[in-house]
Design an enzyme around this catalytic site. Structure first.
Site, short mmCIF file in Angstrom:
data_model
loop_
_atom_site.label_atom_id
_atom_site.label_comp_id
_atom_site.label_asym_id
_atom_site.label_seq_id
_atom_site.Cartn_x
_atom_site.Cartn_y
_atom_site.Cartn_z
N ASP A 1 46.94 28.83 28.41
CA ASP A 1 46.50 29.27 29.74
C ASP A 1 46.36 28.06 30.67
O ASP A 1 46.72 26.94 30.33
CB ASP A 1 45.17 30.02 29.57
CG ASP A 1 44.87 30.95 30.73
OD1 ASP A 1 45.70 31.11 31.64
OD2 ASP A 1 43.77 31.56 30.72
N GLU B 1 51.83 28.22 38.65
CA GLU B 1 51.05 28.95 39.66
C GLU B 1 51.25 28.32 41.03
O GLU B 1 51.21 27.09 41.18
CB GLU B 1 49.57 28.95 39.30
CG GLU B 1 48.71 29.72 40.30
CD GLU B 1 47.30 30.02 39.80
OE1 GLU B 1 46.52 30.62 40.56
OE2 GLU B 1 46.99 29.66 38.65
N HIS C 1 39.37 35.41 39.45
CA HIS C 1 38.94 35.47 38.06
C HIS C 1 37.57 36.15 37.98
O HIS C 1 36.74 36.00 38.86
CB HIS C 1 38.81 34.06 37.48
CG HIS C 1 40.13 33.43 37.17
ND1 HIS C 1 40.43 32.13 37.51
CD2 HIS C 1 41.23 33.91 36.54
CE1 HIS C 1 41.65 31.84 37.10
NE2 HIS C 1 42.16 32.89 36.51
N GLY C 2 37.36 36.89 36.90
CA GLY C 2 36.08 37.53 36.68
C GLY C 2 36.07 38.96 37.20
O GLY C 2 37.08 39.51 37.63
N HIS D 1 47.38 37.06 37.70
CA HIS D 1 46.18 36.40 37.19
C HIS D 1 44.93 37.15 37.65
O HIS D 1 44.94 37.81 38.68
CB HIS D 1 46.10 34.96 37.69
CG HIS D 1 47.01 34.03 36.94
ND1 HIS D 1 47.06 32.68 37.18
CD2 HIS D 1 47.88 34.26 35.93
CE1 HIS D 1 47.94 32.11 36.37
NE2 HIS D 1 48.45 33.06 35.60
N GLY D 2 43.84 37.01 36.87
CA GLY D 2 42.59 37.66 37.24
C GLY D 2 42.68 39.17 37.15
O GLY D 2 42.20 39.88 38.04
N GLY D 3 43.26 39.68 36.06
CA GLY D 3 43.46 41.12 35.95
C GLY D 3 42.20 41.93 35.64
O GLY D 3 42.15 43.12 35.93
N SER D 4 41.18 41.29 35.06
CA SER D 4 39.96 42.02 34.70
C SER D 4 39.33 42.67 35.92
O SER D 4 39.19 42.03 36.97
CB SER D 4 38.95 41.08 34.05
OG SER D 4 39.39 40.66 32.78
N ASN E 1 46.99 38.62 32.99
CA ASN E 1 45.92 37.98 32.22
C ASN E 1 44.67 38.85 32.17
O ASN E 1 44.24 39.39 33.19
CB ASN E 1 45.55 36.64 32.86
CG ASN E 1 46.64 35.59 32.68
OD1 ASN E 1 47.70 35.85 32.14
ND2 ASN E 1 46.35 34.39 33.15
N VAL E 2 44.10 38.96 30.98
CA VAL E 2 42.86 39.71 30.79
C VAL E 2 41.92 38.85 29.93
O VAL E 2 42.28 38.48 28.81
CB VAL E 2 43.10 41.07 30.11
CG1 VAL E 2 41.79 41.84 29.99
CG2 VAL E 2 44.14 41.89 30.87
N ASP E 3 40.76 38.55 30.46
CA ASP E 3 39.80 37.73 29.71
C ASP E 3 38.39 38.27 29.84
O ASP E 3 37.75 38.66 28.86
CB ASP E 3 39.88 36.27 30.20
CG ASP E 3 39.00 35.33 29.38
OD1 ASP E 3 38.57 35.72 28.28
OD2 ASP E 3 38.76 34.20 29.83
N THR E 4 37.89 38.35 31.07
CA THR E 4 36.50 38.77 31.28
C THR E 4 36.21 40.14 30.66
O THR E 4 35.18 40.33 30.00
CB THR E 4 36.17 38.80 32.78
OG1 THR E 4 36.49 37.52 33.35
CG2 THR E 4 34.71 39.10 33.02
#
Length: 360
Positions: free
Chosen positions: A109, A174, A226-227, A266-269, A288-291
């Site tokens: 990442d 990016e 993000h988030g 990016h920042g898909g959550s 992207n999925v993280d949060t």
């Protein structure tokens, strides 16, 4: 219609198989969720979800997540722990992915300029693996030089792309900034105009990189953050991605060409389903999925503790009696598995949102 496993094999994909997977995603109108993992447990949860959903998936390691994978007790001087953790994680995925029967991309990442020693270490591991096995260890890596000038961003990324092309490793870059905070990088106060990439930027990147290889993706900013934020606090404009694609097609002299660029979200959550579908329709092949999956992992542990609290106050003694043992409740295999179960559920939601399920 052929299933995905008639096109690419199960296990970690690299080189031409990555190209085939991304092309299949664009042609079939879906995107691949890229899930941040920090442990073998979270990797297993992602692979199990992909197996059950019959979906390809991406497993990615952040710089901080890589250091955690290697062990928080290690000194990360010169990014040594982050390099070791990412490399160990990639080897682990390679060791188990085929058993789950799913196509997997292993990815690193965001790597900002100050973290380039981490990138260099992973790339050295790729080159060594290529020498021994004819393919890189990782499927792809991401360089995030969006805080630098466009000219420096493109020049440095191209230099790395030229090196990566020799071992058939994909580069994600990016252009434009993703707002919010993630993994110690805080862009919460960034000027709003920098959250939106221009079509000319995409063409400049596409034209330069295409002289080297077609194994690259572009994370174009369209208001991404993000988030997870309250509804209405984040304004995404995925329709801009369609304008980027049309501009590149026109510059290529092929105005009818649909989605010539592999794009990344990016920042898909926490994103709205409509925005996700619009982005995918305009050539996004990875989100992207993280949060959301972090919360998915935590909530399983939280619920287990709340349900079994009386059995988790000591090694002996519980609601069934003062001498009753509690090992069956505090054994890490029990409560970690409960966390995995709820993370699996959240990853499956991503497959549904992105149209990734039932591809084989």
């Amino acid at each position: 219609m052929s299933g995905l496993l008639d096109i690419v094999p199960a296990g970690v994909l690299t080189g031409d198989n990555v190209r085939k997977l991304l092309k299949h995603a664009q042609d079939q109108g879906y995107a691949i969720p890229s899930i941040n993992c920090t442990s073998t447990s979270t990797i297993n949860a992602v692979l199990e979800a992909a197996r059950d959903a019959k979906a390809p998936v991406m497993i990615q390691f952040s710089q901080g997540g890589s250091a955690f994978f290697a062990g928080k007790g290690l000194n990360n001087k010169n990014q040594e722990a982050s390099i070791a953790g990412a490399v160990a994680g990639a080897h682990y995925v390679r060791g188990v992915a085929k058993l789950y029967g799913v196509p997997v991309l292993v990815h690193s990442d965001h790597c900002a300029k100050k973290l380039l020693p981490w990138f260099d270490g992973m790339l050295e591991a790729d080159e060594a693996y290529f020498k021994a096995h004819g393919e890189p260890l990782f499927s792809s890596h991401m360089l995030d030089l969006s805080e630098e000038s466009k000219e420096e961003n493109i020049a440095v990324c191209r230099k790395y792309l030229e090196r990566m092309a020799k071992i058939n490793c994909l580069l994600e870059m990016e252009i434009g900034i993703t707002g919010g905070e993630e993994d110690g990088v805080n862009n919460e106060g960034v000027d709003n105009s920098r959250l939106y990439t221009q079509p000319e930027d995409i063409w400049d990147i596409y034209r330069s990189f295409s002289e080297v290889t077609d194994l690259f993706t572009i994370a174009a900013a369209f208001g991404n953050v993000h988030g997870v934020y309250a509804v209405g606090n984040v304004r995404l404009h995925p329709e801009l991605l369609g304008k980027h694609q049309a501009y590149v097609a026109e510059k290529l002299g092929k105005p009818d060409l649909k989605n010539p660029v592999f794009l990344v979200f990016h920042g898909g959550s926490g994103s709205d389903a409509k925005d996700i579908h619009t982005a995918v329709s305009h050539g996004v092949v990875k989100m992207n999925v993280d949060t959301d999956t972090q919360w998915g992992y935590w909530v399983g542990l939280k619920d287990f503790y709340e349900a079994k609290k009386g059995y988790l106050q000591g090694q002996i003694g519980n609601p069934e009696g003062p001498e009753k043992p509690n090992k069956a409740y505090y054994d890490p295999r029990v409560w970690i598995r409960e966390a995995e179960k709820t993370m699996i559920g959240r990853v499956k939601e991503s497959f549904k949102e992105l149209g990734t399920a039932n591809k084989f």
